[in-house]
Design a protein around this motif. Structure first.
Motif, PDB file in Angstrom:
ATOM      1  N   VAL A  86       0.833  -1.200   0.000  1.00 45.08           N
ATOM      2  CA  VAL A  86       0.000   0.000   0.000  1.00 45.08           C
ATOM      3  C   VAL A  86       0.869   1.253   0.000  1.00 45.08           C
ATOM      4  CG1 VAL A  86      -1.651   1.348   1.368  1.00 45.08           C
ATOM      5  CG2 VAL A  86      -1.996  -1.108   1.081  1.00 45.08           C
ATOM      6  N   GLU A  87       1.898   1.249   0.834  1.00 40.94           N
ATOM      7  CA  GLU A  87       2.792   2.411   0.912  1.00 40.94           C
ATOM      8  C   GLU A  87       3.526   2.633  -0.404  1.00 40.94           C
ATOM      9  OE1 GLU A  87       5.739   4.479   4.150  1.00 40.94           O
ATOM     10  OE2 GLU A  87       5.523   2.305   4.200  1.00 40.94           O
ATOM     11  N   LYS A  88       3.944   1.560  -1.060  1.00 41.50           N
ATOM     12  CA  LYS A  88       4.609   1.689  -2.367  1.00 41.50           C
ATOM     13  C   LYS A  88       3.711   2.377  -3.378  1.00 41.50           C
ATOM     14  CE  LYS A  88       8.158  -1.900  -2.913  1.00 41.50           C
ATOM     15  NZ  LYS A  88       8.532  -3.086  -3.731  1.00 41.50           N
ATOM     16  N   LEU A  89       2.449   1.968  -3.419  1.00 38.00           N
ATOM     17  CA  LEU A  89       1.516   2.544  -4.384  1.00 38.00           C
ATOM     18  C   LEU A  89       1.199   4.001  -4.060  1.00 38.00           C
ATOM     19  CD1 LEU A  89      -0.992  -0.381  -5.064  1.00 38.00           C
ATOM     20  CD2 LEU A  89       0.941   0.367  -6.456  1.00 38.00           C
ATOM     21  N   ILE A  90       1.069   4.308  -2.776  1.00 43.44           N
ATOM     22  CA  ILE A  90       0.834   5.696  -2.374  1.00 43.44           C
ATOM     23  C   ILE A  90       2.000   6.573  -2.807  1.00 43.44           C
ATOM     24  CG2 ILE A  90       0.687   7.256  -0.389  1.00 43.44           C
ATOM     25  CD1 ILE A  90      -0.929   5.069   1.027  1.00 43.44           C
ATOM     26  N   ASP A  91       3.218   6.117  -2.518  1.00 45.90           N
ATOM     27  CA  ASP A  91       4.405   6.910  -2.849  1.00 45.90           C
ATOM     28  C   ASP A  91       4.572   7.084  -4.360  1.00 45.90           C
ATOM     29  OD1 ASP A  91       4.956   7.159  -0.163  1.00 45.90           O
ATOM     30  OD2 ASP A  91       6.458   5.559  -0.120  1.00 45.90           O
ATOM     31  N   ALA A  92       4.148   6.072  -5.129  1.00 45.86           N
ATOM     32  CA  ALA A  92       4.340   6.124  -6.582  1.00 45.86           C
ATOM     33  C   ALA A  92       3.256   6.913  -7.302  1.00 45.86           C
ATOM     34  CB  ALA A  92       4.400   4.706  -7.147  1.00 45.86           C
ATOM     35  N   GLN A 197     -10.035  -0.794 -14.456  1.00 45.97           N
ATOM     36  CA  GLN A 197      -8.945  -0.144 -15.192  1.00 45.97           C
ATOM     37  C   GLN A 197      -9.305   1.314 -15.432  1.00 45.97           C
ATOM     38  OE1 GLN A 197      -5.792  -1.629 -16.712  1.00 45.97           O
ATOM     39  NE2 GLN A 197      -5.578   0.553 -16.343  1.00 45.97           N
ATOM     40  N   GLY A 198      -8.414   2.201 -15.055  1.00 50.12           N
ATOM     41  CA  GLY A 198      -8.623   3.632 -15.279  1.00 50.12           C
ATOM     42  C   GLY A 198      -7.384   4.250 -15.889  1.00 50.12           C
ATOM     43  N   ALA A 199      -7.031   5.450 -15.426  1.00 50.36           N
ATOM     44  CA  ALA A 199      -5.916   6.186 -16.020  1.00 50.36           C
ATOM     45  C   ALA A 199      -4.564   5.520 -15.761  1.00 50.36           C
ATOM     46  CB  ALA A 199      -5.910   7.618 -15.479  1.00 50.36           C
ATOM     47  N   ILE A 200      -4.423   4.814 -14.638  1.00 50.94           N
ATOM     48  CA  ILE A 200      -3.173   4.114 -14.318  1.00 50.94           C
ATOM     49  C   ILE A 200      -3.315   2.656 -14.739  1.00 50.94           C
ATOM     50  CG2 ILE A 200      -1.657   3.367 -12.434  1.00 50.94           C
ATOM     51  CD1 ILE A 200      -2.430   5.960 -10.986  1.00 50.94           C
ATOM     52  N   THR A 201      -2.343   2.142 -15.458  1.00 46.87           N
ATOM     53  CA  THR A 201      -2.458   0.802 -16.043  1.00 46.87           C
ATOM     54  C   THR A 201      -2.007  -0.292 -15.077  1.00 46.87           C
ATOM     55  OG1 THR A 201      -0.221   0.776 -16.953  1.00 46.87           O
ATOM     56  CG2 THR A 201      -1.945   1.792 -18.307  1.00 46.87           C
ATOM     57  N   LYS A 202      -2.449  -1.504 -15.376  1.00 47.59           N
ATOM     58  CA  LYS A 202      -2.035  -2.672 -14.606  1.00 47.59           C
ATOM     59  C   LYS A 202      -0.520  -2.829 -14.659  1.00 47.59           C
ATOM     60  CE  LYS A 202      -2.621  -7.710 -14.426  1.00 47.59           C
ATOM     61  NZ  LYS A 202      -3.261  -8.894 -15.064  1.00 47.59           N
ATOM     62  N   GLN A 203       0.076  -2.556 -15.827  1.00 50.29           N
ATOM     63  CA  GLN A 203       1.522  -2.692 -15.989  1.00 50.29           C
ATOM     64  C   GLN A 203       2.277  -1.704 -15.095  1.00 50.29           C
ATOM     65  OE1 GLN A 203      -0.685  -2.574 -18.542  1.00 50.29           O
ATOM     66  NE2 GLN A 203      -0.537  -4.756 -19.119  1.00 50.29           N
ATOM     67  N   GLN A 204       1.765  -0.481 -14.982  1.00 48.77           N
ATOM     68  CA  GLN A 204       2.398   0.507 -14.110  1.00 48.77           C
ATOM     69  C   GLN A 204       2.350   0.056 -12.647  1.00 48.77           C
ATOM     70  OE1 GLN A 204      -0.067   3.818 -15.748  1.00 48.77           O
ATOM     71  NE2 GLN A 204       1.834   4.996 -15.669  1.00 48.77           N
ATOM     72  N   ILE A 205       1.225  -0.462 -12.231  1.00 50.37           N
ATOM     73  CA  ILE A 205       1.054  -0.925 -10.850  1.00 50.37           C
ATOM     74  C   ILE A 205       1.986  -2.097 -10.565  1.00 50.37           C
ATOM     75  CG2 ILE A 205      -0.558  -2.055  -9.255  1.00 50.37           C
ATOM     76  CD1 ILE A 205      -2.750  -0.279 -10.581  1.00 50.37           C
ATOM     77  N   GLU A 206       2.000  -3.077 -11.478  1.00 52.32           N
ATOM     78  CA  GLU A 206       2.860  -4.245 -11.284  1.00 52.32           C
ATOM     79  C   GLU A 206       4.328  -3.852 -11.281  1.00 52.32           C
ATOM     80  OE1 GLU A 206       1.606  -6.759 -14.479  1.00 52.32           O
ATOM     81  OE2 GLU A 206       0.031  -7.725 -13.269  1.00 52.32           O
ATOM     82  N   GLY A 207       4.686  -2.849 -12.095  1.00 58.14           N
ATOM     83  CA  GLY A 207       6.074  -2.385 -12.142  1.00 58.14           C
ATOM     84  C   GLY A 207       6.530  -1.823 -10.808  1.00 58.14           C
ATOM     85  N   VAL A 208       5.660  -1.085 -10.140  1.00 52.21           N
ATOM     86  CA  VAL A 208       5.990  -0.525  -8.825  1.00 52.21           C
ATOM     87  C   VAL A 208       6.056  -1.607  -7.761  1.00 52.21           C
ATOM     88  CG1 VAL A 208       5.110   0.931  -6.945  1.00 52.21           C
ATOM     89  CG2 VAL A 208       5.117   1.791  -9.299  1.00 52.21           C
ATOM     90  N   LEU A 209       5.077  -2.514  -7.759  1.00 53.53           N
ATOM     91  CA  LEU A 209       5.019  -3.543  -6.714  1.00 53.53           C
ATOM     92  C   LEU A 209       6.127  -4.579  -6.868  1.00 53.53           C
ATOM     93  CD1 LEU A 209       1.168  -4.162  -6.457  1.00 53.53           C
ATOM     94  CD2 LEU A 209       2.625  -2.815  -4.940  1.00 53.53           C
ATOM     95  N   ASN A 210       6.586  -4.790  -8.087  1.00 57.35           N
ATOM     96  CA  ASN A 210       7.638  -5.798  -8.327  1.00 57.35           C
ATOM     97  C   ASN A 210       9.034  -5.204  -8.282  1.00 57.35           C
ATOM     98  OD1 ASN A 210       5.675  -7.799  -8.670  1.00 57.35           O
ATOM     99  ND2 ASN A 210       5.490  -7.398 -10.860  1.00 57.35           N
ATOM    100  N   ASP A 211       9.134  -3.919  -8.053  1.00 56.33           N
ATOM    101  CA  ASP A 211      10.438  -3.252  -8.051  1.00 56.33           C
ATOM    102  C   ASP A 211      11.228  -3.648  -6.795  1.00 56.33           C
ATOM    103  OD1 ASP A 211      12.560  -1.622  -8.631  1.00 56.33           O
ATOM    104  OD2 ASP A 211      11.582   0.208  -7.942  1.00 56.33           O
TER     105      ASP A 211
END
Length: 211
Positions: A86-92, A197-211
């Motif tokens: 959750v914190e990763k997504l908030i920060d990103a 699915q909205g303005a932020i893509t699944k790929q963007q979310i997965e990229g942050v969480l998998n970083d």
């Protein structure tokens, strides 16, 4: 019904009008307000009568949960469990067009979450919305300002057409910059699911969480 003009510069008139709307929220009234995605309708999340009034105004079934808008990460910690993901997504991504569904704090009423133990959290990327939350000194409901099953309101006139005198205050800052709803992501333990699915893509979310 009052339509109160606002702008992103947060000039004196805007701050005065946001203050009027914030006091209305504290008094248990409903307020339509702008975000970067679509216009929202606000109520005090700790006022059960106001929340019920919002459901009735929208003609929204009570088994459909509502999201919550906050001004910053500190407010998130007051109403939801802050996990690393959750914190990763908030920060990103926040403030921005993302709603994060995660485990709620006991302070959040079951009526908001339709008896679920999770809640949707949003930090709008809109200066008027954020100032409204700060002046109200509490999280507010973040649901689109339209009757259930009607099109989303992308300007204040759309919201007025649906609600009219039912809502006493409308904050008008022109057309929304994005004009479509936020992406909704559900996070529980190790599970992550894109609900909408909205303005932020699944790929963007997965990229942050998998970083």
């Amino acid at each position: 019904m009052q339509i109160l003009k606002c702008n992103d510069q947060l000039d004196q008139e805007t701050l005065k009008n946001i203050g009027i709307a914030a006091e209305a929220i504290k008094d248990g009234k409903l307020v339509v307000y702008p975000t970067e995605t679509v216009y929202g309708i606000a109520a005090d999340i700790f006022n059960q009568k106001a929340i019920k009034d919002l459901y009735l105004a929208k003609n929204r079934p009570f088994d459909m949960p509502l999201s919550v808008a906050v001004a910053d990460k500190e407010m998130v910690q007051n109403i939801a469990v802050m996990t690393k993901k959750v914190e990763k997504l908030i920060d990103a991504f926040l403030p921005g067009p993302l709603t994060i569904i995660t485990k709620k704090d006991s302070s959040v009423s079951d009526i908001i979450t339709s008896m679920s133990q999770k809640v949707g959290i949003r930090i709008p990327d809109n200066k008027v919305a954020l100032e409204l939350i700060r002046q109200a000194e509490r999280p507010i409901i973040a649901t689109s300002a339209n009757l259930h099953s009607h099109p989303d309101a992308v300007n204040v006139q759309d919201a007025v057409r649906d609600f009219g005198e039912t809502v006493p205050y409308y904050l008008d800052s022109g057309a929304c910059t994005l004009g479509k709803p936020s992406t909704i992501v559900w996070i529980m333990d190790d599970e992550v699911e894109i609900i909408r699915q909205g303005a932020i893509t699944k790929q963007q979310i997965e990229g942050v969480l998998n970083d």
